[in-house]
Structure formats: structure tokens, C-alpha cells
Design an enzyme around this catalytic site. Structure first.
Site, PDB file in Angstrom:
ATOM      1  N   LYS A   1      47.703  16.913  48.657  1.00 12.68           N
ATOM      2  CA  LYS A   1      48.214  15.545  48.765  1.00 12.68           C
ATOM      3  C   LYS A   1      49.186  15.221  47.627  1.00 12.68           C
ATOM      4  O   LYS A   1      50.297  14.740  47.864  1.00 12.68           O
ATOM      5  CB  LYS A   1      47.058  14.540  48.720  1.00 12.68           C
ATOM      6  CG  LYS A   1      47.511  13.099  48.536  1.00 12.68           C
ATOM      7  CD  LYS A   1      46.344  12.142  48.442  1.00 12.68           C
ATOM      8  CE  LYS A   1      45.851  11.835  47.063  1.00 12.68           C
ATOM      9  NZ  LYS A   1      46.563  10.799  46.316  1.00 12.68           N
ATOM     10  N   ASN A   2      48.750  15.466  46.392  1.00 11.86           N
ATOM     11  CA  ASN A   2      49.564  14.992  45.271  1.00 11.86           C
ATOM     12  C   ASN A   2      50.838  15.809  45.067  1.00 11.86           C
ATOM     13  O   ASN A   2      51.760  15.369  44.378  1.00 11.86           O
ATOM     14  CB  ASN A   2      48.719  14.905  43.990  1.00 11.86           C
ATOM     15  CG  ASN A   2      47.732  13.742  44.072  1.00 11.86           C
ATOM     16  OD1 ASN A   2      47.889  12.854  44.915  1.00 11.86           O
ATOM     17  ND2 ASN A   2      46.719  13.747  43.229  1.00 11.86           N
TER      18      ASN A   2
ATOM     19  N   ARG B   1      50.373   4.719  45.458  1.00 10.46           N
ATOM     20  CA  ARG B   1      50.856   4.826  44.095  1.00 10.46           C
ATOM     21  C   ARG B   1      52.153   5.654  44.026  1.00 10.46           C
ATOM     22  O   ARG B   1      53.091   5.334  43.319  1.00 10.46           O
ATOM     23  CB  ARG B   1      49.757   5.549  43.309  1.00 10.46           C
ATOM     24  CG  ARG B   1      49.937   5.509  41.840  1.00 10.46           C
ATOM     25  CD  ARG B   1      49.473   4.208  41.309  1.00 10.46           C
ATOM     26  NE  ARG B   1      50.002   3.962  39.993  1.00 10.46           N
ATOM     27  CZ  ARG B   1      50.202   2.752  39.505  1.00 10.46           C
ATOM     28  NH1 ARG B   1      49.920   1.681  40.206  1.00 10.46           N
ATOM     29  NH2 ARG B   1      50.680   2.596  38.306  1.00 10.46           N
TER      30      ARG B   1
ATOM     31  N   PRO C   1      49.603   1.645  33.959  1.00 10.90           N
ATOM     32  CA  PRO C   1      50.952   1.358  33.462  1.00 10.90           C
ATOM     33  C   PRO C   1      51.969   2.419  33.879  1.00 10.90           C
ATOM     34  O   PRO C   1      51.588   3.552  34.193  1.00 10.90           O
ATOM     35  CB  PRO C   1      50.780   1.381  31.943  1.00 10.90           C
ATOM     36  CG  PRO C   1      49.568   2.199  31.686  1.00 10.90           C
ATOM     37  CD  PRO C   1      48.687   2.087  32.894  1.00 10.90           C
ATOM     38  N   ILE C   2      53.267   2.027  33.862  1.00 11.27           N
ATOM     39  CA  ILE C   2      54.320   3.015  34.159  1.00 11.27           C
ATOM     40  C   ILE C   2      55.368   3.025  33.037  1.00 11.27           C
ATOM     41  O   ILE C   2      56.518   3.382  33.253  1.00 11.27           O
ATOM     42  CB  ILE C   2      54.980   2.786  35.542  1.00 11.27           C
ATOM     43  CG1 ILE C   2      55.603   1.400  35.654  1.00 11.27           C
ATOM     44  CG2 ILE C   2      53.990   3.009  36.668  1.00 11.27           C
ATOM     45  CD1 ILE C   2      56.561   1.293  36.851  1.00 11.27           C
TER      46      ILE C   2
ATOM     47  N   ARG D   1      43.134   8.522  53.285  1.00  7.82           N
ATOM     48  CA  ARG D   1      44.367   8.668  52.504  1.00  7.82           C
ATOM     49  C   ARG D   1      44.522  10.087  51.972  1.00  7.82           C
ATOM     50  O   ARG D   1      45.637  10.520  51.679  1.00  7.82           O
ATOM     51  CB  ARG D   1      44.352   7.701  51.306  1.00  7.82           C
ATOM     52  CG  ARG D   1      44.500   6.255  51.726  1.00  7.82           C
ATOM     53  CD  ARG D   1      44.600   5.364  50.528  1.00  7.82           C
ATOM     54  NE  ARG D   1      45.526   5.966  49.568  1.00  7.82           N
ATOM     55  CZ  ARG D   1      45.678   5.578  48.336  1.00  7.82           C
ATOM     56  NH1 ARG D   1      44.969   4.585  47.877  1.00  7.82           N
ATOM     57  NH2 ARG D   1      46.537   6.162  47.543  1.00  7.82           N
TER      58      ARG D   1
HETATM   59  C1  EPZ Z   1      48.061  11.069  39.261  1.00  7.79           C
HETATM   60  O1  EPZ Z   1      48.124   9.672  39.051  1.00  7.79           O
HETATM   61  C2  EPZ Z   1      47.295  11.265  40.542  1.00  7.79           C
HETATM   62  N1  EPZ Z   1      48.021  10.608  41.619  1.00  7.79           N
HETATM   63  C3  EPZ Z   1      45.893  10.694  40.397  1.00  7.79           C
HETATM   64  O2  EPZ Z   1      45.159  11.055  41.557  1.00  7.79           O
HETATM   65  C4  EPZ Z   1      45.175  11.321  39.190  1.00  7.79           C
HETATM   66  O3  EPZ Z   1      43.959  10.666  38.962  1.00  7.79           O
HETATM   67  C5  EPZ Z   1      46.049  11.216  37.941  1.00  7.79           C
HETATM   68  O4  EPZ Z   1      47.381  11.734  38.200  1.00  7.79           O
HETATM   69  C6  EPZ Z   1      45.480  11.985  36.760  1.00  7.79           C
HETATM   70  O5  EPZ Z   1      45.325  13.338  37.109  1.00  7.79           O
HETATM   71  C7  EPZ Z   1      49.050  11.232  42.179  1.00  7.79           C
HETATM   72  O6  EPZ Z   1      49.435  12.342  41.829  1.00  7.79           O
HETATM   73  C8  EPZ Z   1      49.732  10.519  43.292  1.00  7.79           C
HETATM   74  P1  EPZ Z   1      48.928   9.632  35.195  1.00  7.79           P
HETATM   75  P2  EPZ Z   1      49.176   9.083  37.993  1.00  7.79           P
HETATM   76  O7  EPZ Z   1      50.269   9.029  35.080  1.00  7.79           O
HETATM   77  O8  EPZ Z   1      50.374   9.923  37.988  1.00  7.79           O
HETATM   78  C9  EPZ Z   1      48.238   6.673  31.496  1.00  7.79           C
HETATM   79  C10 EPZ Z   1      43.944  10.729  43.512  1.00  7.79           C
HETATM   80  O9  EPZ Z   1      42.760  10.366  43.687  1.00  7.79           O
HETATM   81  N2  EPZ Z   1      49.656   6.310  31.678  1.00  7.79           N
HETATM   82  O10 EPZ Z   1      48.763  11.087  34.916  1.00  7.79           O
HETATM   83  O11 EPZ Z   1      49.300   7.633  38.263  1.00  7.79           O
HETATM   84  C11 EPZ Z   1      47.361   6.153  32.636  1.00  7.79           C
HETATM   85  O12 EPZ Z   1      46.966   4.821  32.437  1.00  7.79           O
HETATM   86  C12 EPZ Z   1      44.793  10.027  42.476  1.00  7.79           C
HETATM   87  O13 EPZ Z   1      44.486  11.624  44.168  1.00  7.79           O
HETATM   88  C13 EPZ Z   1      50.277   5.491  30.766  1.00  7.79           C
HETATM   89  O14 EPZ Z   1      49.667   5.034  29.789  1.00  7.79           O
HETATM   90  O15 EPZ Z   1      48.337   9.312  36.651  1.00  7.79           O
HETATM   91  C14 EPZ Z   1      46.218   7.136  32.599  1.00  7.79           C
HETATM   92  O16 EPZ Z   1      45.299   6.732  31.628  1.00  7.79           O
HETATM   93  C15 EPZ Z   1      44.109   8.853  41.883  1.00  7.79           C
HETATM   94  N3  EPZ Z   1      51.598   5.186  30.955  1.00  7.79           N
HETATM   95  C16 EPZ Z   1      46.863   8.444  32.138  1.00  7.79           C
HETATM   96  O17 EPZ Z   1      48.108   8.073  31.545  1.00  7.79           O
HETATM   97  C17 EPZ Z   1      52.310   5.680  32.007  1.00  7.79           C
HETATM   98  O18 EPZ Z   1      53.505   5.367  32.106  1.00  7.79           O
HETATM   99  C18 EPZ Z   1      47.152   9.445  33.254  1.00  7.79           C
HETATM  100  O19 EPZ Z   1      47.924   8.816  34.292  1.00  7.79           O
HETATM  101  C19 EPZ Z   1      51.663   6.516  32.927  1.00  7.79           C
HETATM  102  C20 EPZ Z   1      50.330   6.816  32.749  1.00  7.79           C
END
Ligand code: EPZ
Length: 429
Positions: free
Chosen positions: A22-23, A93, A124-125, A398
Site C-alpha cells: 500500500k505505502n 494521508r 505535522p508536515i 483501506r
Molecule cells: C507513513 O506515514 C505511513 N503512511 C504510516 O503508515 C506509518 O505509520 C509512518 O509512515 C511511519 O512509518 C504512508 O506511507 C502513507 P512520517 P507518514 O512522516 O509519512 C513526525 C499505515 O497504517 N513528522 O514518517 O505520515 C510525525 O509526527 C500508515 O499504513 C514530523 O514531525 O509518517 C511522526 O512522529 C499509518 N514532521 C514521525 O515524524 C513532518 O513533517 C514519522 O512520521 C513529518 C513527520
């Protein structure tokens, strides 16, 4: 409204084929916007997040041909819109990958803030935005829309303050056609990052280092079409591994990359399951009564946060006390309330859950709070005594292709039923 009903307590036997990741799919589909030719993408999972991503590409003008349920051809030459509305982004997302992809293609993107699984805290992004800015885009946010605009993207060093899958992918997408070299430091190393880099390279991009924490992207002028097959889903495979270990039985999990599953294999072995690795399959054998372990979730190659709820179910009936430390998200234990209703003994304090193993869970009406929580509820239903009814199964759909059929084929007593939504019925009167 649909529910999944499970008559628990059956051991699982047989083999199950794992679908495409998926991801990876939700990153690779928008990446096709960067190509001038047609991209044929195979091994796409037939799940609602992918359907939604395809709908988003359609909405901006891409021509999509569905070859079969796991193969699509995307012709992005007709893409003309640089805006994606909230009606579409609210569902997933990964819709934020349209920012990087449209910015890379047109130097302009206007994308409504993404929806997706809500773990109860903020997602956050800021790191995505920081990356776009370093590449020369002017980024503004207003009315829940992110706008990124530039005359020309210029390669740049980008150091991520936190290891982020989404930011790494978005910056790769934007940088692929930028002028010069972009170096992402402290990049995420998940298998889907490598898969996206391989896809972009097969379109003519110049990306090195994916899978390590330094990714170098030398911008190219043009990308061409390609044929590409998506890797197997690490988390779907892990979910079936944990299901087999927790329910007991013997299950061959086919079409996997065992290397991607090492952290999960290691924990299952530590708990007493028997796990055997082959070239592209994994055999899990268990008598269903496992012992405790501690888990800390971390970015890849650490134990994946997306497997944390499923392991919590296994540990809820293991002998002894286990501790789970959630190291990626601020909060990802909302599902514990549902497990408590089934008799689990779990105490949560912030990012830590302490699980006292109980003899067994009992069937109950429960709900999926998000995608992986939904997967955990499925496993809970499989191992519980009696009948479990799971609501909110749209979350499960999903990310898990044909989950009811796959579990049935392993001997589970599980079905999907349609029920009349009492609230909808009341408002229709
Ligand atoms: C991806 O989410 C996955 N989603 C998530 O899987 C997964 O849990 C996550 O990575 C961690 O492995 C997809 O790939 C679509 P991150 P993503 O940016 O990219 C912080 C599932 O169930 N952060 O790696 O949104 C954030 O708050 C889903 O399949 C910032 O602080 O996760 C978190 O604590 C759910 N600022 C950490 O980093 C930012 O700009 C990791 O988030 C971005 C993130």
C-alpha cells in the site's frame, strides 16, 4: 454499513498470498505524474486507498486504464490541473504526495490538507514544507490548503529534523526534475522509499542511496514511461504472520521479501513461534500460547509502528508482562479500549503500554479506530472465544486486499455482513 463478524478460536492453516505494498503504491501512482510517457504499474493492491489515489489522478486530468484489479496504466500527458480539493484529499494521508509530484512537474501545486488515519495527535508536515522551500518553492498555507509555487526548482541539501517517510518521498518527488543535486540527509529507509526510487529510476531519474539515510537525487530534464511491479506489502505480511502466531496453526505467507520482515520475525521467535524463511515466503508455526516480549517501535529497520497494534493483541494473551514503547507517533494506543472490552489487561501511559497477558480474550462488539487498529481487531477476533463483531471496517478496507477471503481460506470463521445503520435509518424516517 458493513461489519466483519468472526467466530473465534480456530487455528489457521494453509497459505496466503501477500498483495502489493500500500505505502509504495500510494507514492508510486502520483509519481507517474512526472513521466512524459505511459507508466504501467503492476502488483497494485486492490484497496480503497489506491482507488482514491487513482481518483485523485483522474481529477487532475490523468488518463487511467485499469488493465485488471492489480494493474493500471497511467498516462499523465493530459494532466492540466494543479489543484487537489479537500473532498478528495480528506480520504487519505498520502494525498500530500500530489504536492511533490505536481511541484516537480509544473512548479506549482495547491493541495488541500490530507486526511488519513488519526492516531489522536497531530501529524505535522513541517519537514515536507521545509524541503520544498529549500528547493526554491514559495510555500504558503491558508484555508487548509498548502500552496507551493516556483519558477524553477533548484537542487539543495535537505537535512530532515525527524526521520519522516512522507517528507523523504515528497522531497524525492519534487527533486527528481529539479536543476542540480539534492541530498536528503536523515532520510527514511523504509522498503517503500526504495521502491519509489526504483520506480523513478526506471523512468530515467538519477537517484542513489535510497534505503540508507543519505539519498542523492541528481535532477533530470525528462522522465519517460515504464513498466514497474510494486514490492509485496511488508505490513500485510507481518499482520498474517502475527495472526498465525497468535491464533496457532501453520501458515505459509507467500510473495514476501523476508529481509523486510526481519524485525517482525525476530519478535515472533522471541515470543516462542517457529518462523522459517524461504526465498519469497515465510512459514509461521505456533501452538498459540506464546510468551512475553518488549517492543520499541522505530523507523525502518526498527520494529514498524504499523505492526504495533497487531503485536499488542498477541502479547495480550502471552504469558507474562510485556512493555510496548511507541517510538514513532505521540499516541497510537486508542485501540486499547476495544481490547479491554474483550478482557485484555493493558495500561497506557503516554507512549508506553504495559500488557499483562491474560488466559484468553472473549468475543465482543468492537470497532476499528484506524487501519492498523482494525488489523489488530481482526486478530483479536480470531483468537477470542465466541463471536466478535467489528464496526468501522472501512479502515480495514483501506489497506488489506480481500482480507475476509484470505482469512477464510486459512480456516478462520469470518464473514462480512451488511447492517442497516440505525442512525441513517432514523434520519430517513
Ligand atoms: C507513513 O506515514 C505511513 N503512511 C504510516 O503508515 C506509518 O505509520 C509512518 O509512515 C511511519 O512509518 C504512508 O506511507 C502513507 P512520517 P507518514 O512522516 O509519512 C513526525 C499505515 O497504517 N513528522 O514518517 O505520515 C510525525 O509526527 C500508515 O499504513 C514530523 O514531525 O509518517 C511522526 O512522529 C499509518 N514532521 C514521525 O515524524 C513532518 O513533517 C514519522 O512520521 C513529518 C513527520
Amino acid at each position: 454499513m458493513e461489519k466483519i463478524v468472526i467466530n473465534g478460536g480456530k487455528k489457521l492453516f494453509g497459505k496466503v498470498d501477500i498483495s502489493g505494498a500500500k505505502n509504495a503504491a500510494v507514492a508510486i501512482i502520483p509519481a507517474a505524474i512526472l513521466a512524459d510517457g505511459v507508466c504501467r504499474i503492476e502488483n497494485i493492491p486492490d484497496i480503497s486507498d489506491v482507488t482514491m489515489m487513482i481518483r485523485i489522478l483522474n481529477s487532475i486530468g490523468a488518463k487511467i486504464k485499469i488493465i485488471n484489479k492489480n494493474t493500471v496504466e497511467i498516462d499523465s500527458s493530459s494532466v492540466y490541473l494543479k489543484t487537489v480539493l479537500h473532498d478528495l484529499t480528506k480520504h487519505l494521508r498520502a494525498s500530500y504526495y500530489l504536492l511533490g509530484a505536481l511541484l516537480g512537474r509544473f512548479g506549482e501545486a495547491h493541495v488541500a490538507m490530507p486526511g488519513g488515519c488519526n492516531f489522536g495527535g497531530v501529524r505535522p508536515i513541517d519537514q515536507h514544507i521545509k524541503g520544498f522551500r529549500l528547493l526554491g518553492a514559495e510555500v504558503t498555507e491558508g484555508n487548509a490548503v498548502v500552496n507551493a509555487v516556483t519558477e524553477c526548482l533548484i537542487g539543495s541539501p535537505v537535512y530532515l529534523d525527524t526521520v519522516s517517510v512522507g517528507a523523504t518521498i515528497n522531497i524525492m518527488l519534487a527533486a527528481t526534475k529539479a536543476k542540480g543535486l539534492t541530498v536528503i540527509e536523515n532520510a527514511a529507509k523504509e522498503p517503500h522509499i526504495v521502491d519509489l526510487a526504483n520506480f523513478l529510476n526506471s523512468m530515467g531519474a538519477d537517484i542513489r542511496g535510497a534505503g540508507t539515510d543519505v539519498i542523492k537525487i541528481r535532477g533530470v530534464d525528462q522522465l519517460h514511461g515504464c513498466t514497474y511491479s510494486i514490492i509485496p506489502d511488508q505490513i500485510e505480511a507481518g499482520t498474517y504472520m502475527v495472526a498465525a502466531a497468535a491464533a496457532g496453526g501453520e501458515v505459509l505467507i507467500n510473495n514476501v521479501i523476508p529481509k523486510h520482515l526481519e524485525s517482525i520475525t525476530a519478535k515472533l521467535v522471541e515470543c516462542g513461534a517457529d518462523v522459517e524463511e524461504f526465498d519469497d515466503s515465510i512459514l509461521v508455526k505456533s501452538d498459540g500460547r506464546l510468551s512475553r516480549c518488549n517492543i520499541k517501535t522505530m523507523p525502518h529497520p526498527g520494529f514498524p509502528t504499523d505492526m504495533q497494534p497487531q503485536m499488542a493483541v498477541l502479547l495480550s494473551v502471552a504469558t507474562g508482562t510485556s512493555i510496548i514503547n511507541e517510538g514513532v507517533w505521540d499516541s497510537r494506543f486508542r485501540y486499547v479500549d476495544q481490547l479491554s472490552r474483550m478482557g485484555a489487561s493493558i495500561k497506557v501511559d503516554g507512549k508506553i503500554a504495559v500488557i499483562e497477558g491474560v488466559e484468553s480474550l472473549k468475543g465482543a462488539p468492537i470497532k476499528a479506530d484506524d487501519l492498523r487498529a482494525g488489523a489488530a481487531m481482526l486478530i483479536a477476533g480470531l483468537i477470542a472465544k465466541g463471536v466478535t463483531e467489528i464496526e468501522n471496517i472501512v479502515y480495514i478496507d483501506r489497506g488489506y486486499e480481500d482480507v475476509v477471503e484470505k482469512l477464510n481460506s486459512l480456516g478462520a470463521d469470518i464473514k462480512r455482513i451488511t447492517v442497516r445503520d440505525p442512525e441513517a435509518a432514523a434520519s430517513a424516517v
